[in-house]
Design a protein around this motif. Sequence first.
Motif, PDB file in Angstrom:
ATOM      1  N   TYR A  45       0.915  -1.275   0.010  1.00  0.00           N
ATOM      2  CA  TYR A  45       0.010   0.013  -0.011  1.00  0.00           C
ATOM      3  C   TYR A  45       0.999   1.201   0.011  1.00  0.00           C
ATOM      4  O   TYR A  45       2.013   1.163   0.726  1.00  0.00           O
ATOM      5  CB  TYR A  45      -0.751   0.012   1.195  1.00  0.00           C
ATOM      6  CG  TYR A  45      -1.958  -1.270   1.245  1.00  0.00           C
ATOM      7  CD1 TYR A  45      -3.018  -0.852   0.595  1.00  0.00           C
ATOM      8  CD2 TYR A  45      -1.620  -2.215   2.137  1.00  0.00           C
ATOM      9  CE1 TYR A  45      -4.093  -2.136   0.996  1.00  0.00           C
ATOM     10  CE2 TYR A  45      -2.517  -3.270   2.312  1.00  0.00           C
ATOM     11  CZ  TYR A  45      -3.697  -3.139   1.489  1.00  0.00           C
ATOM     12  OH  TYR A  45      -4.547  -4.171   1.488  1.00  0.00           O
ATOM     13  N   ARG A  88      -4.185  -0.703  -8.056  1.00  0.00           N
ATOM     14  CA  ARG A  88      -5.655  -0.488  -7.764  1.00  0.00           C
ATOM     15  C   ARG A  88      -5.932   0.389  -6.705  1.00  0.00           C
ATOM     16  O   ARG A  88      -5.431   0.346  -5.640  1.00  0.00           O
ATOM     17  CB  ARG A  88      -6.354  -1.859  -7.438  1.00  0.00           C
ATOM     18  CG  ARG A  88      -7.876  -1.982  -6.924  1.00  0.00           C
ATOM     19  CD  ARG A  88      -8.347  -3.337  -6.576  1.00  0.00           C
ATOM     20  NE  ARG A  88      -7.543  -3.920  -5.239  1.00  0.00           N
ATOM     21  CZ  ARG A  88      -7.727  -3.774  -3.940  1.00  0.00           C
ATOM     22  NH1 ARG A  88      -8.599  -2.866  -3.745  1.00  0.00           N
ATOM     23  NH2 ARG A  88      -7.216  -4.134  -3.085  1.00  0.00           N
ATOM     24  N   LEU A  90      -7.997   2.301  -3.971  1.00  0.00           N
ATOM     25  CA  LEU A  90      -8.879   1.964  -2.954  1.00  0.00           C
ATOM     26  C   LEU A  90     -10.057   2.735  -2.937  1.00  0.00           C
ATOM     27  O   LEU A  90      -9.845   4.025  -3.116  1.00  0.00           O
ATOM     28  CB  LEU A  90      -8.231   1.853  -1.637  1.00  0.00           C
ATOM     29  CG  LEU A  90      -6.696   1.028  -1.492  1.00  0.00           C
ATOM     30  CD1 LEU A  90      -6.176   1.040   0.119  1.00  0.00           C
ATOM     31  CD2 LEU A  90      -7.069  -0.336  -1.858  1.00  0.00           C
ATOM     32  N   THR A  91     -11.166   2.239  -2.675  1.00  0.00           N
ATOM     33  CA  THR A  91     -12.407   2.868  -2.649  1.00  0.00           C
ATOM     34  C   THR A  91     -13.107   2.206  -1.530  1.00  0.00           C
ATOM     35  O   THR A  91     -14.104   3.052  -1.132  1.00  0.00           O
ATOM     36  CB  THR A  91     -13.290   2.720  -3.929  1.00  0.00           C
ATOM     37  OG1 THR A  91     -13.609   1.142  -4.147  1.00  0.00           O
ATOM     38  CG2 THR A  91     -12.444   3.178  -5.236  1.00  0.00           C
ATOM     39  N   ASP A  92     -13.024   1.213  -0.931  1.00  0.00           N
ATOM     40  CA  ASP A  92     -13.541   0.617   0.064  1.00  0.00           C
ATOM     41  C   ASP A  92     -13.243   1.198   1.314  1.00  0.00           C
ATOM     42  O   ASP A  92     -11.898   0.993   1.782  1.00  0.00           O
ATOM     43  CB  ASP A  92     -13.306  -1.017   0.321  1.00  0.00           C
ATOM     44  CG  ASP A  92     -14.153  -1.611   1.379  1.00  0.00           C
ATOM     45  OD1 ASP A  92     -15.151  -1.493   1.649  1.00  0.00           O
ATOM     46  OD2 ASP A  92     -13.418  -2.167   2.276  1.00  0.00           O
ATOM     47  N   PRO A  93     -14.216   1.845   2.010  1.00  0.00           N
ATOM     48  CA  PRO A  93     -13.623   2.498   3.329  1.00  0.00           C
ATOM     49  C   PRO A  93     -13.269   1.723   4.537  1.00  0.00           C
ATOM     50  O   PRO A  93     -12.032   2.175   4.987  1.00  0.00           O
ATOM     51  CB  PRO A  93     -14.893   3.055   4.121  1.00  0.00           C
ATOM     52  CG  PRO A  93     -16.108   3.186   2.684  1.00  0.00           C
ATOM     53  CD  PRO A  93     -15.577   2.007   2.002  1.00  0.00           C
ATOM     54  N   ALA A  94     -13.021   0.476   4.446  1.00  0.00           N
ATOM     55  CA  ALA A  94     -12.771  -0.295   5.593  1.00  0.00           C
ATOM     56  C   ALA A  94     -11.346  -0.510   4.830  1.00  0.00           C
ATOM     57  O   ALA A  94     -10.326  -0.591   5.776  1.00  0.00           O
ATOM     58  CB  ALA A  94     -13.439  -1.696   5.650  1.00  0.00           C
ATOM     59  N   GLU A  95     -10.962  -0.975   3.639  1.00  0.00           N
ATOM     60  CA  GLU A  95      -9.478  -1.190   3.483  1.00  0.00           C
ATOM     61  C   GLU A  95      -8.799   0.221   3.421  1.00  0.00           C
ATOM     62  O   GLU A  95      -7.655   0.346   3.538  1.00  0.00           O
ATOM     63  CB  GLU A  95      -9.822  -1.703   1.816  1.00  0.00           C
ATOM     64  CG  GLU A  95      -8.425  -2.048   1.195  1.00  0.00           C
ATOM     65  CD  GLU A  95      -8.505  -2.802   0.006  1.00  0.00           C
ATOM     66  OE1 GLU A  95      -7.386  -3.554  -0.281  1.00  0.00           O
ATOM     67  OE2 GLU A  95      -9.274  -2.632  -0.934  1.00  0.00           O
ATOM     68  N   ILE A  96      -9.654   1.332   3.077  1.00  0.00           N
ATOM     69  CA  ILE A  96      -8.739   2.679   3.336  1.00  0.00           C
ATOM     70  C   ILE A  96      -8.189   2.711   4.844  1.00  0.00           C
ATOM     71  O   ILE A  96      -7.164   3.038   4.916  1.00  0.00           O
ATOM     72  CB  ILE A  96      -9.679   3.751   2.635  1.00  0.00           C
ATOM     73  CG1 ILE A  96      -9.837   3.527   1.263  1.00  0.00           C
ATOM     74  CG2 ILE A  96      -9.066   5.053   3.084  1.00  0.00           C
ATOM     75  CD1 ILE A  96     -10.960   4.554   0.726  1.00  0.00           C
ATOM     76  N   GLU A  97      -9.202   2.492   5.493  1.00  0.00           N
ATOM     77  CA  GLU A  97      -8.693   2.802   7.002  1.00  0.00           C
ATOM     78  C   GLU A  97      -7.685   1.639   7.420  1.00  0.00           C
ATOM     79  O   GLU A  97      -6.634   2.073   8.098  1.00  0.00           O
ATOM     80  CB  GLU A  97      -9.884   2.250   7.739  1.00  0.00           C
ATOM     81  CG  GLU A  97      -9.694   2.678   9.127  1.00  0.00           C
ATOM     82  CD  GLU A  97     -10.944   2.330  10.109  1.00  0.00           C
ATOM     83  OE1 GLU A  97     -10.684   2.124  11.263  1.00  0.00           O
ATOM     84  OE2 GLU A  97     -12.096   2.559   9.479  1.00  0.00           O
ATOM     85  N   LYS A  98      -7.625   0.358   6.858  1.00  0.00           N
ATOM     86  CA  LYS A  98      -6.750  -0.505   7.005  1.00  0.00           C
ATOM     87  C   LYS A  98      -5.330  -0.102   6.468  1.00  0.00           C
ATOM     88  O   LYS A  98      -4.368  -0.211   7.056  1.00  0.00           O
ATOM     89  CB  LYS A  98      -6.954  -1.885   6.532  1.00  0.00           C
ATOM     90  CG  LYS A  98      -5.974  -2.957   6.557  1.00  0.00           C
ATOM     91  CD  LYS A  98      -6.378  -4.285   6.244  1.00  0.00           C
ATOM     92  CE  LYS A  98      -6.317  -4.254   4.685  1.00  0.00           C
ATOM     93  NZ  LYS A  98      -6.490  -5.652   3.906  1.00  0.00           N
TER      94      LYS A  98
END
Length: 150
Positions: A45, A88, A90-98
Amino acid sequence: MDNVTRQKIQTLLDQHRTMRMATLRADGWPQVTTVGYANEGFTIYFLCGLDSQKAQNLSRDDRVSLAIDDDPAQVMEITGLSMAARARTLTDPAEIEKAIGLLMSRYPEQKAAGLSMPNPSEVRLIALTPTVISLLDYSKGFGHTDLVEC
């Protein structure tokens, strides 16, 4: 991929926090930049500016090449990774937070200096998934690499 190779790759990813990454410009020429990163397993990331050249390049072509290594005193001590990967956003809030959590833990001195992670709406968070990994290990011979397809 055997467990020994997997562990060597994981160790190199975990012990570093910067990489050199090449993206492709609109004119077809590669553009290499140094980027800070954090990883979870083999997923890498990083973040970049919304309108940066890197972000523009990745919006056209998701292919990247990267290198992670040291600068040892002896050439025969060179170890590192070279990868082909797909990017890729990131668009998913949970993945962004991770991803933000991983980046903050990789750079604890940011927090100690009173600096905070940029707001996710002000940056582009990217995940890289390797497709091919070259594990460099000159202790096995000059220029030795183990090529692994993911």
